[in-house]
Design an enzyme around this catalytic site. Structure first.
Site, PDB file in Angstrom:
ATOM      1  N   ALA A   1       0.796  -1.227   0.000  1.00 58.52           N
ATOM      2  CA  ALA A   1       0.000   0.000   0.000  1.00 58.52           C
ATOM      3  C   ALA A   1       0.835   1.288   0.000  1.00 58.52           C
ATOM      4  O   ALA A   1       0.667   2.147  -0.873  1.00 58.52           O
ATOM      5  CB  ALA A   1      -0.964  -0.031   1.179  1.00 58.52           C
TER       6      ALA A   1
ATOM      7  N   GLN B   1       3.579 -13.543  -1.638  1.00 58.17           N
ATOM      8  CA  GLN B   1       4.393 -12.442  -1.112  1.00 58.17           C
ATOM      9  C   GLN B   1       5.116 -12.843   0.175  1.00 58.17           C
ATOM     10  O   GLN B   1       6.201 -12.327   0.464  1.00 58.17           O
ATOM     11  CB  GLN B   1       3.513 -11.208  -0.830  1.00 58.17           C
ATOM     12  CG  GLN B   1       2.985 -10.505  -2.060  1.00 58.17           C
ATOM     13  CD  GLN B   1       1.596 -10.989  -2.438  1.00 58.17           C
ATOM     14  OE1 GLN B   1       1.227 -12.134  -2.168  1.00 58.17           O
ATOM     15  NE2 GLN B   1       0.815 -10.146  -3.069  1.00 58.17           N
TER      16      GLN B   1
ATOM     17  N   ASP C   1      -4.153  -2.228   4.004  1.00 60.81           N
ATOM     18  CA  ASP C   1      -4.337  -1.461   2.761  1.00 60.81           C
ATOM     19  C   ASP C   1      -5.338  -0.330   2.936  1.00 60.81           C
ATOM     20  O   ASP C   1      -5.270   0.681   2.234  1.00 60.81           O
ATOM     21  CB  ASP C   1      -4.788  -2.390   1.629  1.00 60.81           C
ATOM     22  CG  ASP C   1      -3.605  -3.205   1.144  1.00 60.81           C
ATOM     23  OD1 ASP C   1      -3.281  -4.217   1.785  1.00 60.81           O
ATOM     24  OD2 ASP C   1      -2.973  -2.785   0.156  1.00 60.81           O
TER      25      ASP C   1
ATOM     26  N   ASN D   1      -6.734  -6.012   4.222  1.00 65.56           N
ATOM     27  CA  ASN D   1      -5.330  -6.399   4.010  1.00 65.56           C
ATOM     28  C   ASN D   1      -5.347  -7.661   3.146  1.00 65.56           C
ATOM     29  O   ASN D   1      -6.416  -8.168   2.769  1.00 65.56           O
ATOM     30  CB  ASN D   1      -4.629  -6.633   5.359  1.00 65.56           C
ATOM     31  CG  ASN D   1      -3.126  -6.788   5.199  1.00 65.56           C
ATOM     32  OD1 ASN D   1      -2.471  -5.973   4.539  1.00 65.56           O
ATOM     33  ND2 ASN D   1      -2.545  -7.822   5.765  1.00 65.56           N
ATOM     34  N   LYS D   2      -4.179  -8.159   2.839  1.00 65.22           N
ATOM     35  CA  LYS D   2      -4.041  -9.314   1.947  1.00 65.22           C
ATOM     36  C   LYS D   2      -4.995 -10.450   2.310  1.00 65.22           C
ATOM     37  O   LYS D   2      -5.202 -10.738   3.487  1.00 65.22           O
ATOM     38  CB  LYS D   2      -2.580  -9.788   2.012  1.00 65.22           C
ATOM     39  CG  LYS D   2      -2.237 -10.967   1.162  1.00 65.22           C
ATOM     40  CD  LYS D   2      -2.635 -10.798  -0.284  1.00 65.22           C
ATOM     41  CE  LYS D   2      -2.054  -9.559  -0.944  1.00 65.22           C
ATOM     42  NZ  LYS D   2      -2.738  -9.209  -2.210  1.00 65.22           N
TER      43      LYS D   2
HETATM   44  O1  MRU Z   1      -1.214  -7.191  -3.288  1.00 69.03           O
HETATM   45  P1  MRU Z   1      -0.120  -6.566  -2.477  1.00 69.03           P
HETATM   46  O2  MRU Z   1       1.136  -7.354  -2.468  1.00 69.03           O
HETATM   47  O3  MRU Z   1       0.101  -5.124  -2.846  1.00 69.03           O
HETATM   48  O4  MRU Z   1      -0.703  -6.575  -0.995  1.00 69.03           O
HETATM   49  C1  MRU Z   1       0.046  -5.997   0.032  1.00 69.03           C
HETATM   50  C2  MRU Z   1      -0.565  -6.125   1.370  1.00 69.03           C
HETATM   51  O5  MRU Z   1      -1.650  -6.624   1.535  1.00 69.03           O
HETATM   52  C3  MRU Z   1       0.186  -5.500   2.515  1.00 69.03           C
HETATM   53  O6  MRU Z   1      -0.002  -6.207   3.700  1.00 69.03           O
HETATM   54  C4  MRU Z   1      -0.316  -4.059   2.713  1.00 69.03           C
HETATM   55  O7  MRU Z   1      -0.308  -3.374   1.506  1.00 69.03           O
HETATM   56  C5  MRU Z   1       0.499  -3.317   3.706  1.00 69.03           C
HETATM   57  S1  MRU Z   1       2.113  -2.993   3.120  1.00 69.03           S
HETATM   58  C6  MRU Z   1       2.926  -2.080   4.265  1.00 69.03           C
END
Ligand code: MRU
Length: 339
Positions: free
Chosen positions: A47, A194, A235, A245-246
């Site tokens: 994010a 990730q 996010d 969040n993810k």
């Molecule tokens: O799809 P992504 O890899 O962008 O998802 C990222 C996440 O869900 C993170 O946990 C979130 O963005 C926080 S990053 C500090």
């Protein structure tokens, strides 16, 4: 610490996160479209980092343009729309676009060169502020722990997802520096991995002890009393603490509640969306079905199987023990708008 994004002689350089951990490869984005593409394809992700990337992209759009006045404004509007349409869930992207718009509007009447320099300067500021905000989140979060802890996390909320240091992994880094980290459990984070690809790599680079598990192992590990706390990034956070969040984060929160394990969200204040009272309003991105049908380009199922692929979920605020921000630790009732 590895650089995720920087400006270099008329271009924006990004670390291609799709290539990690196999290789460290930088991409030179010569125009803003390359950055929009990088955000959509997860070459740049997380994010806070997509906010930073959009800020640099808007500066780049003006830097590379030969337009002046209203033609420049049209180009800026188009670039802004392209970034806004790149990924819907992380509010940091829209926060950064708004902040850059404020600078662009202040520059009305100036020549293209001056506007481009002001925008670039603002993008540099957003990047630098992000790093120092994450260090504050880390240090504030680390004060919660006075003895050795075992921490579970999901996805990558680290230096790779931000300008540097990380949010959830920033707290983990600071706990490690204080000598209070026993180990990290990293959930692999299907479908895009990730956790396995990025979090494990990032922590290993800093010699932070990490054990990788598949997402389906989290309940069992908790049941064995091997997790003291769950810490994740975010996010978008609604005023009532509901946190996008993810995908998989909500499941971890439910498991943590069942096992009476504290569940913390670490995020900058720019992740809080004060226009949303509840997580029900948060738009959830759905991504390409091949992300689920394949692992790293190889089909693992019947290629034409029907798929559902939401990239994020929303954890109800009632399952969140507290949100660790750069301004302090915020507990229920979370973010009130009436004061
Ligand atoms: O799809 P992504 O890899 O962008 O998802 C990222 C996440 O869900 C993170 O946990 C979130 O963005 C926080 S990053 C500090």
């Amino acid at each position: 610490m590895i650089a995720t994004i920087y400006w270099d002689k008329n271009a924006v350089i990004i670390l291609d996160q799709n290539e990690l951990p196999a290789q460290i490869k930088y991409i030179r984005c010569e125009d803003y479209h390359a950055l929009v593409h990088a955000i959509k394809t997860l070459q740049v992700r997380g994010a806070p980092l997509i906010g930073v990337a959009a800020a640099y992209g808007l500066a780049l759009a003006v830097w590379k343009s030969s337009q002046e006045n209203s033609a420049l404004e049209d180009l800026y509007n188009l670039a802004e729309q392209d970034f806004a349409a790149s990924r819907p869930t992380a509010v940091n992207l829209f926060w950064a676009i708004r902040r850059m718009r404020g600078v662009f509007d202040q520059c009305k009447g100036q020549d293209r060169d001056s506007i481009a320099r002001r925008l670039l300067n603002e993008a540099d500021k957003i990047l630098a502020e992000d790093v120092s905000i994450n260090q504050s989140i880390g240090d504030i979060g680390a004060h919660l722990f006075k003895e050795k802890v075992r921490i579970m996390t999901i996805c990558n909320a680290g230096a790779l997802a931000t300008g540097g240091y990380g949010t959830a992994l920033g707290v983990i880094r600071s706990i490690h520096q204080n000598g209070n980290l026993q180990q990290v459990w990293a959930c692999e984070t299907r479908p895009v991995l990730q956790g396995a690809r990025l979090t494990v790599w990032e922590l290993s680079q800093d010699q932070i002890p990490v054990t990788l598990i598949t997402d389906s192992m989290a309940a069992y590990v908790m049941s064995r009393d091997e997790v003291d706390v769950v810490i994740v990034g975010a996010d978008r956070i609604a005023v009532n603490g509901d946190t996008a969040n993810k995908i998989g984060t909500y499941g971890l929160a439910v498991l943590a509640a069942y096992h009476k394990i504290p569940f913390y969200v670490a995020a900058p204040m720019s992740t809080v969306d004060f226009s949303m009272n509840s997580g029900k309003m948060i738009p959830i991105e759905e991504r390409h079905h091949d992300e689920v049908r394949q692992i790293r380009g190889t089909y693992i199922t019947v290629p034409e199987v029907k798929v559902f692929n939401p990239a994020f979920d929303v954890t109800p605020g009632e399952l969140v023990s507290a949100v660790i921000t750069e301004t302090g630790i915020i507990r229920p009732p979370f973010f009130r708008t009436d004061i």
